[in-house]
Enzyme design. Sequence first.
Site, mmCIF file in Angstrom:
data_model
loop_
_atom_site.group_PDB
_atom_site.id
_atom_site.type_symbol
_atom_site.label_atom_id
_atom_site.label_comp_id
_atom_site.label_asym_id
_atom_site.label_seq_id
_atom_site.Cartn_x
_atom_site.Cartn_y
_atom_site.Cartn_z
ATOM 1 N N ILE A 23 0.838 -1.207 0.000
ATOM 2 C CA ILE A 23 0.000 0.000 0.000
ATOM 3 C C ILE A 23 0.874 1.260 0.000
ATOM 4 C CG2 ILE A 23 -1.853 1.218 1.199
ATOM 5 C CD1 ILE A 23 -2.649 -1.551 2.417
ATOM 6 N N SER A 67 -7.370 -0.841 10.329
ATOM 7 C CA SER A 67 -8.039 -1.904 9.583
ATOM 8 C C SER A 67 -9.478 -2.048 10.054
ATOM 9 C CB SER A 67 -7.291 -3.218 9.847
ATOM 10 O OG SER A 67 -8.069 -4.305 9.451
ATOM 11 N N TYR A 93 -2.717 -9.751 15.514
ATOM 12 C CA TYR A 93 -2.554 -8.667 14.532
ATOM 13 C C TYR A 93 -3.652 -7.612 14.729
ATOM 14 C CZ TYR A 93 -3.286 -6.148 10.185
ATOM 15 O OH TYR A 93 -3.502 -5.145 9.265
ATOM 16 N N LYS A 98 -3.572 -3.393 15.933
ATOM 17 C CA LYS A 98 -4.223 -2.240 15.282
ATOM 18 C C LYS A 98 -5.088 -1.502 16.297
ATOM 19 C CE LYS A 98 -2.460 -2.612 11.337
ATOM 20 N NZ LYS A 98 -1.451 -1.622 10.961
ATOM 21 N N TYR A 137 -8.840 0.593 6.702
ATOM 22 C CA TYR A 137 -8.943 0.025 5.356
ATOM 23 C C TYR A 137 -9.862 -1.188 5.396
ATOM 24 C CZ TYR A 137 -4.105 1.967 5.055
ATOM 25 O OH TYR A 137 -2.974 2.726 5.112
ATOM 26 N N ASN A 140 -4.165 -14.070 1.509
ATOM 27 C CA ASN A 140 -5.357 -13.314 1.122
ATOM 28 C C ASN A 140 -5.910 -13.794 -0.211
ATOM 29 O OD1 ASN A 140 -3.444 -10.893 2.573
ATOM 30 N ND2 ASN A 140 -5.456 -11.375 3.395
ATOM 31 N N ARG A 153 -17.007 -9.221 1.248
ATOM 32 C CA ARG A 153 -16.037 -8.203 1.664
ATOM 33 C C ARG A 153 -16.149 -6.975 0.779
ATOM 34 N NH1 ARG A 153 -15.815 -11.304 5.137
ATOM 35 N NH2 ARG A 153 -14.040 -12.380 6.080
HETATM 36 P P1 NAD Z 1 3.316 -4.712 3.458
HETATM 37 O O1 NAD Z 1 3.873 -5.809 4.294
HETATM 38 O O2 NAD Z 1 3.405 -4.840 1.986
HETATM 39 O O3 NAD Z 1 3.988 -3.327 3.884
HETATM 40 C C1 NAD Z 1 4.442 -3.067 5.190
HETATM 41 C C2 NAD Z 1 5.860 -2.546 5.067
HETATM 42 O O4 NAD Z 1 6.375 -2.241 6.360
HETATM 43 C C3 NAD Z 1 6.820 -3.550 4.424
HETATM 44 O O5 NAD Z 1 7.511 -2.911 3.379
HETATM 45 C C4 NAD Z 1 7.774 -3.944 5.562
HETATM 46 O O6 NAD Z 1 9.056 -4.252 5.092
HETATM 47 C C5 NAD Z 1 7.726 -2.685 6.409
HETATM 48 N N1 NAD Z 1 8.074 -2.864 7.819
HETATM 49 C C6 NAD Z 1 7.542 -3.739 8.722
HETATM 50 N N2 NAD Z 1 8.083 -3.546 9.924
HETATM 51 C C7 NAD Z 1 8.977 -2.533 9.809
HETATM 52 C C8 NAD Z 1 9.839 -1.872 10.709
HETATM 53 N N3 NAD Z 1 9.936 -2.241 12.002
HETATM 54 N N4 NAD Z 1 10.618 -0.869 10.239
HETATM 55 C C9 NAD Z 1 10.565 -0.509 8.928
HETATM 56 N N5 NAD Z 1 9.752 -1.084 8.042
HETATM 57 C C10 NAD Z 1 8.961 -2.089 8.474
HETATM 58 O O7 NAD Z 1 1.808 -4.487 3.904
HETATM 59 P P2 NAD Z 1 0.684 -3.548 3.271
HETATM 60 O O8 NAD Z 1 -0.395 -4.423 2.768
HETATM 61 O O9 NAD Z 1 1.274 -2.535 2.397
HETATM 62 O O10 NAD Z 1 0.134 -2.870 4.605
HETATM 63 C C11 NAD Z 1 0.543 -1.585 5.041
HETATM 64 C C12 NAD Z 1 -0.159 -1.274 6.341
HETATM 65 O O11 NAD Z 1 -1.568 -1.328 6.157
HETATM 66 C C13 NAD Z 1 0.178 -2.264 7.463
HETATM 67 O O12 NAD Z 1 0.289 -1.551 8.682
HETATM 68 C C14 NAD Z 1 -1.037 -3.166 7.473
HETATM 69 O O13 NAD Z 1 -1.235 -3.743 8.737
HETATM 70 C C15 NAD Z 1 -2.148 -2.202 7.133
HETATM 71 N N6 NAD Z 1 -3.337 -2.854 6.555
HETATM 72 C C16 NAD Z 1 -3.181 -3.676 5.471
HETATM 73 C C17 NAD Z 1 -4.295 -4.335 4.956
HETATM 74 C C18 NAD Z 1 -4.145 -5.266 3.787
HETATM 75 O O14 NAD Z 1 -5.040 -6.086 3.567
HETATM 76 N N7 NAD Z 1 -3.084 -5.189 2.984
HETATM 77 C C19 NAD Z 1 -5.573 -4.137 5.528
HETATM 78 C C20 NAD Z 1 -5.684 -3.268 6.611
HETATM 79 C C21 NAD Z 1 -4.554 -2.630 7.126
HETATM 80 N N1 UFG Z 2 -10.578 -16.656 1.181
HETATM 81 C C1 UFG Z 2 -10.757 -17.894 0.595
HETATM 82 N N2 UFG Z 2 -9.640 -18.579 0.204
HETATM 83 C C2 UFG Z 2 -8.371 -18.092 0.359
HETATM 84 C C3 UFG Z 2 -8.205 -16.811 0.955
HETATM 85 C C4 UFG Z 2 -9.329 -16.139 1.365
HETATM 86 O O1 UFG Z 2 -11.879 -18.360 0.443
HETATM 87 O O2 UFG Z 2 -7.406 -18.783 -0.007
HETATM 88 C C5 UFG Z 2 -11.771 -15.890 1.608
HETATM 89 C C6 UFG Z 2 -11.800 -15.641 3.107
HETATM 90 O O3 UFG Z 2 -12.384 -16.715 3.783
HETATM 91 C C7 UFG Z 2 -12.634 -14.366 3.154
HETATM 92 C C8 UFG Z 2 -12.296 -13.638 1.853
HETATM 93 O O4 UFG Z 2 -11.734 -14.634 0.995
HETATM 94 O O5 UFG Z 2 -13.992 -14.694 3.124
HETATM 95 C C9 UFG Z 2 -11.277 -12.531 2.034
HETATM 96 O O6 UFG Z 2 -10.147 -13.045 2.739
HETATM 97 P P1 UFG Z 2 -8.778 -12.246 2.861
HETATM 98 O O7 UFG Z 2 -7.827 -13.095 3.625
HETATM 99 O O8 UFG Z 2 -8.366 -11.774 1.502
HETATM 100 O O9 UFG Z 2 -9.191 -10.950 3.659
HETATM 101 P P2 UFG Z 2 -9.821 -10.821 5.133
HETATM 102 O O10 UFG Z 2 -11.110 -10.094 4.954
HETATM 103 O O11 UFG Z 2 -9.860 -12.079 5.863
HETATM 104 O O12 UFG Z 2 -8.681 -9.960 5.836
HETATM 105 C C10 UFG Z 2 -8.467 -8.619 5.459
HETATM 106 C C11 UFG Z 2 -7.000 -8.221 5.715
HETATM 107 C C12 UFG Z 2 -6.679 -8.198 7.177
HETATM 108 C C13 UFG Z 2 -7.700 -7.437 7.946
HETATM 109 C C14 UFG Z 2 -9.074 -7.979 7.643
HETATM 110 C C15 UFG Z 2 -10.190 -7.272 8.342
HETATM 111 O O13 UFG Z 2 -6.125 -9.111 5.058
HETATM 112 O O14 UFG Z 2 -5.431 -7.562 7.344
HETATM 113 O O15 UFG Z 2 -9.302 -7.855 6.235
HETATM 114 O O16 UFG Z 2 -10.474 -6.065 7.766
HETATM 115 F F1 UFG Z 2 -7.463 -7.525 9.276
#
Ligand code: NAD
Ligand code: UFG
Length: 356
Positions: free
Chosen positions: A12, A124, A149, A153, A184, A206, A238
Amino acid sequence: MKTLLTGGAGYIGSHTAVAMLNAGHEVAVVDNYANSSAEAIARVEKITGKKVALYEADVADKERMMEILKAEMPDCIIHFAGLKAVGESVAKPVEYYRNNIDTTLTLLECMRELGLTSIVFSSSATVYGEDNVPPFTEDAPKGMCTNPYGWTKWMQEQMLTDAAKASAKGDDWKTPLSVVLLRYFNPVGAHESGLMGEDPQGIPNNLMPYISQVAVGRRDHLTVFGDDYDTPDGTCRRDYIHVMDLAEGHVKAAEYVIEKRKEAEARGEAAGGTEVFNLGTGSPYSVLEMVEAFGRACGHAVAYEIGARRAGDVQDSWADASKARAVLGWEASRGIDEICRDAWNWQSNNPQGYNK
Ligand code: NAD
Ligand code: UFG
């Protein structure tokens, strides 16, 4: 505006760097590459034709962060850095609490010492827990999280909110702190160039990266986690949001917080405080609808089997996205067909992700 993105080499963060640079803002990135690589930032520079100030550092390392922040003195920090795999957090809670909590505390200490004013935090929808009924509004009560996790948050939101409250009273803060918590929903998709996208290490947790890897032939089939939910096709629903819409939401949030401070200061009022925004589309899709949409984008059916429910999954999660629209003037504009098209463009052009 000068921005500093912790975790900016991640999925992101790197897309947000593109959106920030395209909006005319400066970008510095701090990342320790725990889950990313510097190649993502090379791609950001290629897409935008602009430079990023890139620092390799652990955001929990206070001495190093003081040096970096003194050199940059950003108007706004966007705090993405964190560990994010739900399943891994159950197996390694200590690592998750240590990393996610420490990075935030370190940033708060540095900001207090340097008089930095504004921070936008990656939260999140997971903080809503299972007890609320979608669409979730920002004032829905925070629920019980189902994994470490999620609790990190929940706790980071609380720490930032408490710091903003304390800073408004002065004490040892040079200036009241402005905090924006962005909740998000499900970020998916990729930059439309096909140069950047999600690059999970190992087996994806995911849905979307899993589907993409099946479509490109890296995996045999998707397992759909349960088809006996109380939904039209029995699979969970979702709110899937295109990562570039999400990235643009960060630009709006950072611009908003800086503008709001300026206006308050012009009126002679104290700036600062905490605001929360959902970043989602408001429209839910089921797992099977996403599988079908991806099949349309890649031109062939994505193989799947129905499996058991996954522990900790909520049946339904989607946003009430009206606050971000009303206050930030932001709303998601890309639908699931663009999401799948862009995810497929990234995956088919980079079947093994970055650096491979
Ligand atoms: P990502 O893992 O791709 O990015 C996180 C980045 O943080 C990585 O580049 C990692 O190397 C870096 N990092 C971790 N710990 C560190 C540290 N101690 N010092 C410096 N860098 C560090 O994940 P993302 O999907 O881009 O997520 C970004 C943020 O959004 C995270 O905080 C995640 O929890 C939050 N978030 C993500 C999702 C999702 O589904 N992707 C949903 C909700 C919230
Ligand atoms: N799913 C499958 N098969 C897979 C992976 C996922 O059926 O192999 C389904 C899950 O059961 C769920 C949906 O696809 O119903 C979405 O699953 P994701 O793992 O992609 O996403 P989640 O909604 O479980 O989780 C996301 C983020 C988390 C966050 C959470 C709550 O990855 O970081 O949303 O907002 F905490």
